[in-house]
Design an enzyme around this catalytic site. Structure first.
Site, short mmCIF file in Angstrom:
data_model
loop_
_atom_site.label_atom_id
_atom_site.label_comp_id
_atom_site.label_asym_id
_atom_site.label_seq_id
_atom_site.Cartn_x
_atom_site.Cartn_y
_atom_site.Cartn_z
N HIS A 477 0.79 -1.24 0.00
CA HIS A 477 0.00 0.00 0.00
C HIS A 477 0.82 1.28 0.00
O HIS A 477 0.30 2.34 -0.35
CB HIS A 477 -0.93 0.00 1.22
CG HIS A 477 -2.18 0.79 1.03
ND1 HIS A 477 -2.30 1.83 0.13
CD2 HIS A 477 -3.40 0.71 1.62
CE1 HIS A 477 -3.50 2.34 0.18
NE2 HIS A 477 -4.20 1.68 1.07
N TYR A 593 -14.41 5.79 9.00
CA TYR A 593 -13.44 6.25 8.01
C TYR A 593 -13.93 5.86 6.62
O TYR A 593 -14.24 4.71 6.36
CB TYR A 593 -12.09 5.58 8.28
CG TYR A 593 -10.94 5.97 7.37
CD1 TYR A 593 -9.90 6.75 7.86
CD2 TYR A 593 -10.86 5.53 6.06
CE1 TYR A 593 -8.82 7.10 7.05
CE2 TYR A 593 -9.80 5.87 5.25
CZ TYR A 593 -8.79 6.66 5.74
OH TYR A 593 -7.72 7.01 4.94
N THR A 606 -5.05 10.63 -0.66
CA THR A 606 -6.39 10.43 -0.10
C THR A 606 -6.68 11.43 1.01
O THR A 606 -5.77 12.09 1.54
CB THR A 606 -6.55 9.01 0.48
OG1 THR A 606 -5.60 8.83 1.54
CG2 THR A 606 -6.35 7.95 -0.59
#
Length: 776
Positions: A477, A593, A606
């Site tokens: 990630h 979230y 993001t």
């Protein structure tokens, strides 16, 4: 070894009268072709780099401007308004004729004018792209200012197209993207307090309000000034710290906790042959990489006119996360010509080029079949070697320094870490099967963690090929977010199914060059101490994997089409359904979230949308009334839009916290904010970014989306993908060790919440129709 002999390009025969060297013409030919291909690639990359660098102009436009300026020297019209003469007077004298001086002055002026036009167009576009009011307008309604903006953007892009003479390349708009704006401290704190108001009782809210106001009046102004300085100096004031502190400095395992997965097509498996499917998919990835390296992919644009940042795409291939004692690093290399394949505990190196070209799908199929046919056993310690990437980062970093810094271990590890990507030829079948209960659950867990030692979790991505022809991806990630890998995966699946195809027997199409050297086994010499470290990492990873409670839920009762008829955003509808499901599942609300992209800004990644708003709580608590639903949906949409346009809450507070650490300033407020757990973490998987497949024409060629592990020990991770008009797929994760959560139960609650909200709409709609009939 046979492969070693076949790889040698020349032979030595030592004789009493000297050495006799026999050159292999075939290998010399391949060397020549490889060199030609490499230089051709460099030339194309250089050319496209120049085109992207001078965009929105082109080298030919410079020539046109130069010719136009030179031509004015022979007329009485001075378009330069005396600038050419001024430049000529300041040129060194005595080295050129008067005529040469004029021509050189005209060229210099034309170049300056050309550069001025480039920057004028760039900054005009950047100014227009900084306008975001269009995002906040209701669907189907457009203000006069937004209409004017859209017209100006269209006109400017038309002028740019005329000036450049070609369509934009992948990185053409990078210099025109605006910087991520820095919100004011007051706005961020006010929005934060609003976001937690519904989650705290009066006493706790007053305490939080006091902490926030103390921070606002004491250390916040100084931290904000430093952060403002960074926002002026850096390309993006968030992205570098986000990558380092959220991802690379984490010392816990990245398997499950950080990596995420992407599934194959939901209903279609183009071939049941494992090696054939892997051959086509790998070849399609090589095609994608070639276009990526040349910048030939079209930039993604919202509304067809607003470009998204493409910087994350640079590191899809040839990238590995390297472990460190205190922090990891992301290592990105230039083009690499090999792939490392894992099968039944063995590592193989497969070359992806021959004779200066990519291996054909049929040739890749042959190479992968050779691996499947290899009956050799793993070397001592080789079977679970990749478990090092699944365990804690510090033991892996120390083992890498101690056992993999020299000799064959170093060479083999370099082969893995420098490969284009990692491929696992799995020894089991996976995929969605409607006849088998829990098939999607097992498929997701296999992609997320596998056996904990059969994926290289540090690679930018691991491609996983199953025995029944299904595929999937496990993605590290730190280097990028889900839309980036999703973009590549859409291209690959469309290319695989609609361009490459298969024979009637399910094999890859094309001829096979059987003279290609077979894959080479990587050699390892792993001592006992290292094997103990590997086993320790494996045991920890196995505990994490076994604790993942996963449930895949296909919601087919209705989809995006029906939700839009309710005049609401599908994402807002689903998020409110999640709040209703959370309340029914847990008997309360929690900090939620939702990930939102900020790629309208340069190097944007993001932002967090705090979906559990006061309006959502009121909607859930008051019997899902329609007017409360609309208020909650509008609120969610506004929060999402604020996040997209750089006015979110969490990235700003995160950067203020990092700045406070640099300045050694203690902030109870920031500590409290950053320590709050996200018990419900959600994300929407992007769909149809490229529109390469018409899903109305081919409704079964749809992806199943992807997912991630739970963020909190007693919470849920929920990923969802809106597939076409009539299907929504949910990927739900939690932990078996928590007595409070159950992924299957939560999936059932989501389904019921979706239906209850829709039924509420239907009841209201029927009441309105009945009332209208009475009036008529």
């Amino acid at each position: 070894m046979a492969e070693a002999h076949q790889a040698v390009g020349f032979e030595f025969t030592v004789r009493p009268d000297g050495a006799d060297i026999k050159l292999s013409q075939e290998v010399i030919k391949n060397i020549y072709l490889s060199g030609v291909t490499a230089w051709r690639k460099r030339a194309i990359q250089f050319k496209n780099g120049v085109l992207a660098g001078v965009y929105p102009a082109s080298p030919s436009s410079w020539l046109i401007v130069v010719i136009a300026m030179i031509s004015t020297l022979y007329t009485r019209v001075d378009l330069s308004l005396g600038m050419i003469d001024l430049i000529k007077e300041n040129l060194p004298r005595g080295y050129m004729s008067v005529q040469t001086g004029k021509v050189l002055s005209a060229i210099l002026f034309a170049t300056l004018l050309w550069l001025f036009l480039i920057y004028l167009l760039r900054y005009s576009l950047k100014a227009l792209l900084s306008y975001h009011a269009w995002i906040f307008e209701s669907h189907g309604k457009m203000s006069s200012s937004t209409k004017l903006w859209a017209v100006l953007v269209f006109i400017l892009q038309s002028l740019i197209k005329m000036f450049s003479g070609r369509r934009p390349l992948l990185y053409s708009f990078q210099a025109s993207l605006p910087r991520l704006p820095l919100p004011s401290v007051d706005d961020t704190i006010d929005r934060y307090l609003e976001s937690v108001h519904a989650l705290l009782d009066d006493k706790r809210y007053k305490q939080m309000e006091t902490l926030a106001n103390d921070f606002r009046n004491t250390s916040a102004p100084q931290l904000q000034r430093y952060l403002l300085l960074k926002s002026w100096w850096a390309t993006n004031y968030v992205s570098d710290w986000w990558e380092e502190y959220i991802y690379l400095r984490g010392r816990s395992p990245i398997m499950v906790n950080s990596n995420f997965y992407v599934m194959d097509l939901l209903y279609i498996t183009p071939t049941q042959r494992q090696t054939a499917r892997a051959g086509n998919v790998v070849h399609a990835m090589l095609q994608y990489r070639r276009k990526l390296e040349r910048g030939e992919h079209a930039p993604v644009r919202a509304l067809g006119i607003v470009p998204m940042c493409s910087s994350q795409m640079e590191r899809i291939f040839n990238t590995t996360r390297i472990p460190g004692i205190e922090t990891d690093i992301v290592q990105h290399l230039s083009d690499r010509k090999h792939l490392v394949v894992y099968h039944r505990g063995r590592f193989f190196q497969v070359w992806l080029y021959t004779g200066g070209r990519h291996l054909l799908p049929s040739e890749l199929e042959m190479q992968f079949q050779r691996i499947l046919n290899d009956t050799s056993e793993p070397q001592p310690g080789e079977l679970k070697l990749a478990a090092l990437t699944a365990g804690n980062r510090v033991p892996w970093a120390r083992a890498r320094l101690k056992y993999f810094s020299q000799g064959v271990n170093k060479a083999s590890l370099q082969a893995v870490e420098s490969s284009a990507f990692f491929l696992t030829l799995d020894d089991e079948a996976q995929g969605y099967d409607p006849a088998k209960t829990g098939s999607l659950d097992g498929y997701a867990k296999s992609l997320l963690h596998g056996k904990c030692y059969d994926r290289w979790f540090d690679k930018s991505f691991t491609l996983i090929s199953y025995t029944n022809g299904k595929m999937g991806i496990n993605t590290e990630h730190s280097w990028a977010d889900a839309p980036i890998i999703g973009h590549m995966w859409e291209y690959v699946l469309a290319t695989d199914c609609f361009h490459l195809g298969y024979t009637e027997e399910g094999h890859c199409k094309g001829d096979i060059n059987k003279g290609i050297p077979p894959p080479a086994r990587l050699e390892w010499q792993i001592p006992k101490e290292c094997r103990e470290t590997i086993e320790t990492s494996y045991v920890l990873a196995k505990q994490i994997a076994d604790d993942v409670d996963f449930h895949g839920c296909l919601f087919s009762e209705f989809g995006k089409g029906l939700i839009k008829k309710c005049r609401t955003s599908p994402d807002a509808f689903i998020q409110l359904a999640l709040q209703l499901a959370q309340f029914r599942d847990q008997g309360g609300f929690c900090l939620t979230y939702e990930s939102s992209m900020t790629r309208m800004f340069r190097e944007g990644r993001t932002e967090t949308v705090r979906s559990c708003t006061s309006e959502a709580v009121a909607f859930v608590r008051n019997g899902t009334r329609l007017e409360l639903f609309r208020k909650a949906a509008d609120k969610h949409q506004n929060m999402y839009r604020l996040a997209m346009t750089g006015s979110g809450i969490d990235r700003h507070l995160f950067c203020l916290y990092i700045m406070s650490k640099y300045l050694r300033m203690d902030s109870p407020f920031l500590k409290q904010v950053l320590s709050e757990p996200w018990k419900l973490s959600t994300s929407q998987t992007p769909q149809q970014q490229l529109n390469l497949v018409d899903i109305n024409k081919f409704p079964r060629y749809v992806g199943a989306g992807g997912g991630f592990g739970p963020v909190a020990d007693d919470g849920y991770g929920v990923s969802y993908i809106i597939v076409g008009e009539d299907l929504i797929t949910f990927h739900i994760s939690s932990k078996f060790s928590s007595s409070e959560t159950d992924s299957f139960r939560f999936g059932q609650n989501i389904r019921k919440a979706m239906l209850d909200i829709q039924n509420g709409y239907r009841l209201v709609s029927k009441s309105i129709q009945a009332f209208y009939k009475i009036l008529v």
